[in-house]
Design an enzyme around this catalytic site. Structure first.
Site, PDB file in Angstrom:
ATOM      1  N   TYR A 158      25.273 -16.129   9.994  1.00  0.00           N
ATOM      2  CA  TYR A 158      23.986 -15.792  10.619  1.00  0.00           C
ATOM      3  C   TYR A 158      24.149 -14.602  11.546  1.00  0.00           C
ATOM      4  CZ  TYR A 158      19.365 -16.243  12.572  1.00  0.00           C
ATOM      5  OH  TYR A 158      18.070 -15.982  12.928  1.00  0.00           O
ATOM      6  N   PHE A 191       2.667   9.140   4.566  1.00  0.00           N
ATOM      7  CA  PHE A 191       3.039   8.175   3.542  1.00  0.00           C
ATOM      8  C   PHE A 191       2.266   6.896   3.854  1.00  0.00           C
ATOM      9  CE2 PHE A 191       5.352   4.766   1.482  1.00  0.00           C
ATOM     10  CZ  PHE A 191       5.216   5.221   0.181  1.00  0.00           C
ATOM     11  N   THR A 192       1.895   6.171   2.812  1.00  0.00           N
ATOM     12  CA  THR A 192       0.970   5.038   2.937  1.00  0.00           C
ATOM     13  C   THR A 192       1.384   4.030   4.022  1.00  0.00           C
ATOM     14  OG1 THR A 192       2.170   4.011   1.113  1.00  0.00           O
ATOM     15  CG2 THR A 192       0.156   5.200   0.556  1.00  0.00           C
ATOM     16  N   ASP A 232      11.837  10.265   8.405  1.00  0.00           N
ATOM     17  CA  ASP A 232      11.731   9.283   7.330  1.00  0.00           C
ATOM     18  C   ASP A 232      12.742   9.768   6.295  1.00  0.00           C
ATOM     19  OD1 ASP A 232      11.271   7.875   5.062  1.00  0.00           O
ATOM     20  OD2 ASP A 232       9.092   7.956   5.176  1.00  0.00           O
ATOM     21  N   LYS A 264      15.750   3.593  -2.301  1.00  0.00           N
ATOM     22  CA  LYS A 264      15.665   4.852  -3.061  1.00  0.00           C
ATOM     23  C   LYS A 264      17.061   5.465  -3.146  1.00  0.00           C
ATOM     24  CE  LYS A 264      11.233   4.192  -1.697  1.00  0.00           C
ATOM     25  NZ  LYS A 264      10.804   3.082  -0.831  1.00  0.00           N
ATOM     26  N   ARG A 323      -1.377   8.399  -7.401  1.00  0.00           N
ATOM     27  CA  ARG A 323      -1.163   8.902  -6.056  1.00  0.00           C
ATOM     28  C   ARG A 323      -2.288   9.888  -5.780  1.00  0.00           C
ATOM     29  NH1 ARG A 323       3.072   5.993  -3.216  1.00  0.00           N
ATOM     30  NH2 ARG A 323       1.162   4.799  -3.182  1.00  0.00           N
ATOM     31  N   PHE A 366      -4.240   0.490  -2.964  1.00  0.00           N
ATOM     32  CA  PHE A 366      -3.737   0.861  -4.295  1.00  0.00           C
ATOM     33  C   PHE A 366      -2.895  -0.238  -4.919  1.00  0.00           C
ATOM     34  CE2 PHE A 366       0.582   1.764  -2.849  1.00  0.00           C
ATOM     35  CZ  PHE A 366       0.378   1.971  -1.493  1.00  0.00           C
TER      36      PHE A 366
HETATM   37  N1  F0G Z   1       8.726   6.268   3.267  1.00  0.00           N
HETATM   38  C1  F0G Z   1       8.650   6.828   2.051  1.00  0.00           C
HETATM   39  C2  F0G Z   1       8.644   8.307   1.922  1.00  0.00           C
HETATM   40  C3  F0G Z   1       8.563   6.014   0.918  1.00  0.00           C
HETATM   41  O1  F0G Z   1       8.497   6.583  -0.275  1.00  0.00           O
HETATM   42  C4  F0G Z   1       8.555   4.613   1.077  1.00  0.00           C
HETATM   43  C5  F0G Z   1       8.415   3.741  -0.073  1.00  0.00           C
HETATM   44  C6  F0G Z   1       8.655   4.073   2.365  1.00  0.00           C
HETATM   45  C7  F0G Z   1       8.736   4.934   3.433  1.00  0.00           C
HETATM   46  C8  F0G Z   1       8.625   2.591   2.622  1.00  0.00           C
HETATM   47  O2  F0G Z   1       9.783   1.993   2.213  1.00  0.00           O
HETATM   48  O3  F0G Z   1       9.082   0.516   0.315  1.00  0.00           O
HETATM   49  O4  F0G Z   1      11.269   0.199   1.472  1.00  0.00           O
HETATM   50  O5  F0G Z   1       9.164  -0.393   2.607  1.00  0.00           O
HETATM   51  N2  F0G Z   1       8.016   4.148  -1.181  1.00  0.00           N
HETATM   52  C9  F0G Z   1       7.878   3.388  -2.391  1.00  0.00           C
HETATM   53  C10 F0G Z   1       7.341   4.279  -3.471  1.00  0.00           C
HETATM   54  C11 F0G Z   1       7.114   2.123  -2.253  1.00  0.00           C
HETATM   55  O6  F0G Z   1       7.057   3.764  -4.558  1.00  0.00           O
HETATM   56  O7  F0G Z   1       7.219   5.492  -3.275  1.00  0.00           O
HETATM   57  P1  F0G Z   1       9.819   0.501   1.618  1.00  0.00           P
END
Ligand code: F0G
Length: 459
Positions: free
Chosen positions: A73, A125-126, A216, A259, A383, A450
């Site tokens: 843990y 970013f979303t 990021d 990624k 997108r 989305f």
């Molecule tokens: N920042 C960027 C630029 C991303 O592309 C993503 C995730 C995140 C942050 C968030 O990271 O998914 O580990 O919580 N992108 C994925 C995509 C979901 O399909 O582009 P996460």
């Protein structure tokens, strides 16, 4: 030098069998999914280009690392291995593991942003923007204008426009700007890199005004490759040293290990400031788990530590981007409108140009993604206007300049023959583009619509 292609620096040891579907099955599957590729069952997909996130193939070394999971843990040895990798390759002082990138975004936003703050960034970013807004901040896009033009040949469309930042500083005051959020290879712009020169200038400007830079760093190795290939003075620099220099110009970072770092799950928050680190390591206990596992199993941290090292390997990154460029060149040869220069993690089809007869509110990119799936079982994603969501204050749709379909390439997963099939399918859909109909949204969730929105075809 003799010609040498980008071929993969690995061989295949284990395969996952795919189900082939019929046109009739796909027509039913996409209709049942409300024309949203996120709602398809993975077993109904032939080639999955939905995302490069968590979909990469781990190496035998990573899988061996999984067997070395120390599932304690507290104080697991895999955490210390992860910490060591972060120190070595990225140089940040403190690291807190999180279940994935957005877990780190939540922590960062909560410890850095106060209600009424302004958070500028090189395009949104979303999940990042949503966490900034939920913490009481307002996001401002300060990317250069060229990023919003799908065919502008600027080599670093991820660059920050420092004049736009200066206008915000003048209007709101530097004390209202806790940090500038800088993404490496800007996802929503089509995987476009930021240059080292731009980052150095931004660092000088923000230092002068007492503003921090938070990275990021989700696709940092891919950005480093573009700097190495395109920026004056970097041809002989290693990917590892470029990655390290990018981090050195910043004060901390959020990272999605899913990624670049070649794992199926995992992320972290990295910081240099001790008191912010203490605050965030207290908060992580609430949302993720103890600060030495942050929602991850020990084995996941081990795989991420190894993946970080593999991600900066020169041969790996050359083949990774080589494969993306191979697909992009094929589509360009077919005159399919895509975002150029070709980005790092995928090919982005310009749906406005592909389907000029559709208005943006008829969701052209969403419709095109559904059409490509129906044609071949290749799963892509929207997108554009659906991803952009609504303005949280006015409730209106955002109408982004870029209305794109993303063909995201998982790392070390598909072959050149798969790329050929993908391009053949896009070509077929392109040949019947005049017949493609728009969509109407029939279900819209509150957050990150989305992922779960549903549509029906317009007649
Ligand atoms: N920042 C960027 C630029 C991303 O592309 C993503 C995730 C995140 C942050 C968030 O990271 O998914 O580990 O919580 N992108 C994925 C995509 C979901 O399909 O582009 P996460």
């Amino acid at each position: 030098m003799p010609k040498r292609s980008w071929a993969e620096p690995f061989k295949i040891k284990m395969v996952e069998l795919l189900k082939m579907t019929t046109p009739k099955q796909r027509k039913t599957a996409i209709k049942n999914a409300g024309y949203n590729t996120f709602l398809l069952k993975s077993e109904d997909v032939y080639i999955d280009l939905l995302t490069d996130s968590g979909t990469s193939a781990m190496s035998d070394r990573q899988w061996a690392g999984m067997m070395l999971g120390d599932e304690a843990y507290a104080g697991s040895k895999n955490f210390y291995n992860l910490e060591k990798a972060v120190h070595k390759y990225y140089g940040f002082k403190y690291v807190i593991p999180t279940h994935q990138g957005r877990g780190a975004e939540n922590l960062l936003s909560q410890v850095m942003i106060k209600k009424g703050d302004i958070v500028p960034g090189n395009m949104y970013f979303t999940t990042t923007r949503l966490h900034q807004e939920m913490a009481g901040g307002t996001f401002y896009d300060i990317i250069i204008d060229e990023a919003h033009d799908s065919t502008h040949q600027h080599q670093f469309k991820g660059n920050v426009d420092i004049n736009k930042l200066e206008a915000l500083v003048k209007k709101y005051g530097a004390d209202k700007i806790p940090y500038v959020c800088v993404a490496t290879t800007v996802n929503m712009a089509g995987g476009q890199p930021i240059s080292m020169q731009n980052l150095r200038e931004l660092r000088a400007y923000t230092r002068h005004h007492g503003i921090k830079i938070m990275l990021d760093m989700t696709r940092i190795a891919e950005n480093a490759y573009f700097i190495q290939q395109r920026e004056e003075g970097f041809r002989r620099r290693s990917i590892a040293s470029i990655v390290k220099e990018i981090c050195d110009h910043t004060d901390g970072a959020t990272f999605s290990g899913k990624k670049d770092a070649l794992v199926n799950i995992g992320g972290f928050l990295a910081l240099n400031d001790e008191s912010k680190f203490e605050e965030a390591s207290n908060l992580v206990v609430v949302y993720e788990g103890l600060h030495t596992y942050g929602g991850l199993a020990g084995r996941d941290m081990e795989a991420m530590a190894i993946g970080i090292e593999e991600s900066v390997n020169e041969d790996h990154i050359r083949a990774r981007i080589g494969q993306v460029e191979y697909l992009g060149e094929k589509l360009l040869d077919m005159h399919v409108p895509i975002v150029t220069p070709i980005g790092g993690h995928g090919i982005f089809i310009d749906a406005r140009q592909f389907l000029p007869h559709l208005k943006q509110i008829q969701f052209p990119a969403q419709a095109l993604a559904a059409e490509i799936y129906e044609d071949s079982g290749v799963r892509t994603m929207e997108r554009g206007i659906v991803s952009a969501g609504r303005n949280s204050k006015t409730g209106d749709h955002y109408y982004p300049a870029l209305e794109l379909v993303r063909l995201t390439i998982p790392r070390r997963v598909y072959t050149q023959a798969h790329m050929d099939v993908i391009s053949e399918s896009v070509e077929r859909v392109y040949s019947k583009r005049n017949k493609i109909k728009g969509l109407e949204m029939v279900y819209e969730p509150t957050y990150l619509r989305f992922f779960q929105a549903k549509f029906k075809k317009l007649q």
